[in-house]
Motif scaffolding. Structure first.
Motif, PDB file in Angstrom:
ATOM      1  N   PRO A 259      76.017  29.552  23.500  1.00  0.00           N
ATOM      2  CA  PRO A 259      75.878  30.382  22.297  1.00  0.00           C
ATOM      3  C   PRO A 259      75.762  29.530  21.028  1.00  0.00           C
ATOM      4  N   ARG A 260      74.930  29.951  20.136  1.00  0.00           N
ATOM      5  CA  ARG A 260      74.784  29.267  18.844  1.00  0.00           C
ATOM      6  C   ARG A 260      76.131  29.143  18.150  1.00  0.00           C
ATOM      7  N   GLN A 261      76.955  30.181  18.247  1.00  0.00           N
ATOM      8  CA  GLN A 261      78.242  30.171  17.552  1.00  0.00           C
ATOM      9  C   GLN A 261      79.173  29.095  18.083  1.00  0.00           C
ATOM     10  N   MET A 262      79.042  28.759  19.353  1.00  0.00           N
ATOM     11  CA  MET A 262      79.863  27.684  19.913  1.00  0.00           C
ATOM     12  C   MET A 262      79.560  26.361  19.215  1.00  0.00           C
ATOM     13  N   ILE A 263      78.291  26.091  19.003  1.00  0.00           N
ATOM     14  CA  ILE A 263      77.889  24.861  18.320  1.00  0.00           C
ATOM     15  C   ILE A 263      78.456  24.834  16.903  1.00  0.00           C
ATOM     16  N   LEU A 264      78.333  25.958  16.191  1.00  0.00           N
ATOM     17  CA  LEU A 264      78.825  26.026  14.813  1.00  0.00           C
ATOM     18  C   LEU A 264      80.346  25.920  14.758  1.00  0.00           C
ATOM     19  N   ASP A 265      81.022  26.595  15.684  1.00  0.00           N
ATOM     20  CA  ASP A 265      82.493  26.574  15.687  1.00  0.00           C
ATOM     21  C   ASP A 265      83.047  25.199  16.045  1.00  0.00           C
TER      22      ASP A 265
ATOM     23  N   MET B 282      71.942  13.628  31.116  1.00  0.00           N
ATOM     24  CA  MET B 282      72.652  13.317  29.888  1.00  0.00           C
ATOM     25  C   MET B 282      71.761  13.525  28.660  1.00  0.00           C
ATOM     26  N   GLU B 283      70.483  13.171  28.775  1.00  0.00           N
ATOM     27  CA  GLU B 283      69.567  13.393  27.657  1.00  0.00           C
ATOM     28  C   GLU B 283      69.453  14.879  27.342  1.00  0.00           C
ATOM     29  N   GLU B 284      69.260  15.691  28.372  1.00  0.00           N
ATOM     30  CA  GLU B 284      69.074  17.132  28.143  1.00  0.00           C
ATOM     31  C   GLU B 284      70.334  17.781  27.591  1.00  0.00           C
ATOM     32  N   VAL B 285      71.496  17.395  28.100  1.00  0.00           N
ATOM     33  CA  VAL B 285      72.756  17.943  27.564  1.00  0.00           C
ATOM     34  C   VAL B 285      72.916  17.529  26.108  1.00  0.00           C
ATOM     35  N   GLY B 286      72.499  16.306  25.789  1.00  0.00           N
ATOM     36  CA  GLY B 286      72.623  15.806  24.429  1.00  0.00           C
ATOM     37  C   GLY B 286      71.862  16.618  23.403  1.00  0.00           C
ATOM     38  N   THR B 287      70.833  17.349  23.814  1.00  0.00           N
ATOM     39  CA  THR B 287      70.068  18.137  22.852  1.00  0.00           C
ATOM     40  C   THR B 287      70.905  19.241  22.213  1.00  0.00           C
ATOM     41  N   LEU B 288      71.995  19.627  22.856  1.00  0.00           N
ATOM     42  CA  LEU B 288      72.907  20.616  22.272  1.00  0.00           C
ATOM     43  C   LEU B 288      73.648  20.038  21.068  1.00  0.00           C
ATOM     44  N   GLY B 289      73.854  18.747  21.090  1.00  0.00           N
ATOM     45  CA  GLY B 289      74.642  18.052  20.084  1.00  0.00           C
ATOM     46  C   GLY B 289      75.345  16.896  20.765  1.00  0.00           C
ATOM     47  N   TYR B 290      75.534  15.832  20.049  1.00  0.00           N
ATOM     48  CA  TYR B 290      76.085  14.612  20.645  1.00  0.00           C
ATOM     49  C   TYR B 290      77.437  14.848  21.304  1.00  0.00           C
ATOM     50  N   ILE B 291      78.273  15.674  20.696  1.00  0.00           N
ATOM     51  CA  ILE B 291      79.613  15.878  21.225  1.00  0.00           C
ATOM     52  C   ILE B 291      79.608  16.609  22.556  1.00  0.00           C
TER      53      ILE B 291
END
Length: 414
Positions: A25-31, A75-84
């Protein structure tokens, strides 16, 4: 672009990872960026449910029996969500698991690896201490032998995943009188009595990954929780450098990709002086440089991954892994810089995610061994290779290809 390097099974795996990325969810990234979520258990549980952790590990322990090329792609594909996201994904399922898979007992794999790869347990690696991180042998955390168990005291800090971890991979001094390489032992330490986690850091970026300080106070650790051999933690640490640094580099590519994508789209729509700014060389050249750096970084990653998969001994891959970590992380930071630059002031706001990506990526050249340490390793290994090659004399004497090459009086070295 790099599909030609992948098998059909790897391409299918990539689609599975991309489906996980779309699920978040987008909100997970923002939170997470606002520290409202301090550790993304829901994300890790879902990744485990989809069997996306530790794809290179044997099927019997919960992996998929694949390789390092596959792991780097994940790892590259997961990283597209955000480095953390990639940080917490990799710390448990790649770093901690790697140590236990390579050095642990079958009982440890059954108890700690299987549930971690299923997403039922979470783990963190405890390496950095308040007095420093790069000085591995300077570890002051100590474990004292009490017969059938050790008593552990000390503290670690900047531990990604600490907030949500059910157990920790901990390096501690077990022989204070031994030489550094024989003084440390690696332990699995369950979260329980005597283990305290403080979530205290106001991080610049890469927030929401549970980074904290872990304090051990008279913690009882059974001897069956030793990973590898007593007083031989260095052997575990040494093999961990491949997943730590190669994995870090691979996920940095993914984290930088969205910055270039967003900036490219923006420059095709934003107009100045009556035309899209993408048509101005000052903009287009920066986008071109960013695209070039990402492709070069990916080439280095997959080449190094193939090298590891080919069975080249770790001592020979050491320079390549260190180079990959340094070059890729610095290149990706430059990608984010260029993306923000071509977007101008709007790139410095949270109207677009580029500012968050730039903040997050600043961590990449610091953790899992600073890039200055990478340069030390590269130089050390390069000179070793040079001196070894000089002794074999398998190449042409290039120094001799100069008009005055034999002017011995001019070649003064002391």
């Amino acid at each position: 672009m790099f599909d030609f390097m992948m098998s059909d099974a790897q391409k299918q795996l990539r689609e599975e990872v991309r489906d996980l990325v779309r699920w978040v969810p987008r909100q997970m990234i923002l939170d997470m960026d606002q520290d409202k979520i301090q550790f993304p258990k829901a994300f890790l549980k879902e990744a485990g449910r989809r069997n996306l952790f530790g794809v290179r590990y044997p099927v019997e322990w919960g992996g998929r029996g694949m390789d390092w090329v596959s792991t780097c792609m994940v790892m590259e594909e997961v990283g597209t969500l955000g480095y953390i996201f990639a940080c917490v994904f990799g710390v448990g399922a790649e770093l901690v698991c790697d140590a236990i898979i390579l050095h642990g007992t079958d009982e440890q794999k059954e108890k700690y690896v299987k549930p971690l790869l299923r997403g039922d347990l979470f783990a963190a690696e405890c390496l950095t201490e308040p007095r420093g991180g790069s000085d591995f042998f300077g570890t002051t955390t100590a474990a004292v032998d009490h017969g059938d168990h050790f008593v552990l005291n000390g503290q670690k800090r900047f531990i990604v995943g600490a907030e949500g971890a059910d157990y920790f991979l901990v390096y501690a001094r077990t022989d204070p009188d031994a030489e550094p390489h024989k003084a440390l032992t690696c332990f699995i330490v369950d979260r329980g009595e005597g283990v305290r986690v403080d979530y205290i850091y106001g991080l610049m970026g890469s927030r929401g990954g549970g980074a904290g300080r872990v304090v051990f106070k008279d913690v009882r650790v059974p001897k069956e929780n030793i990973v590898g051999q007593l007083h031989n933690g260095y052997a575990v640490f040494n093999t961990m450098m491949i997943p730590e640094r190669l994995g870090t580099a691979a996920m940095t590519i993914g984290a930088a990709r969205p910055a270039l994508t967003v900036a490219t789209g923006y420059t095709t729509r934003r107009k100045a002086f009556g035309q899209p700014i993408a048509q101005f060389q000052g903009v287009g050249f920066q986008v071109a440089e960013a695209a070039m750096l990402l492709d070069a970084a990916r080439s280095m990653i997959y080449t190094t991954a193939r090298m590891v998969d080919s069975g080249v001994p770790a001592k020979q891959t050491r320079r390549m892994v260190s180079q990959a970590k340094k070059f890729v992380t610095e290149s990706c930071q430059k990608v984010a810089h260029n993306a923000m630059q071509v977007m101008g002031g709007i790139g410095y706001t949270n109207v677009f995610p580029v500012e968050r990506i730039a903040r997050d990526l600043r961590l990449a050249s610091i953790w899992t061994g600073s890039n200055e340490v990478m340069s030390m390793i590269i130089a050390h290994e390069w000179y070793k290779e040079y001196l070894a090659g000089k002794g074999r004399k398998t190449e042409r004497d290039f120094e001799n290809d100069a008009a005055e090459a034999h002017a011995a009086d001019e070649k003064i070295y002391e």
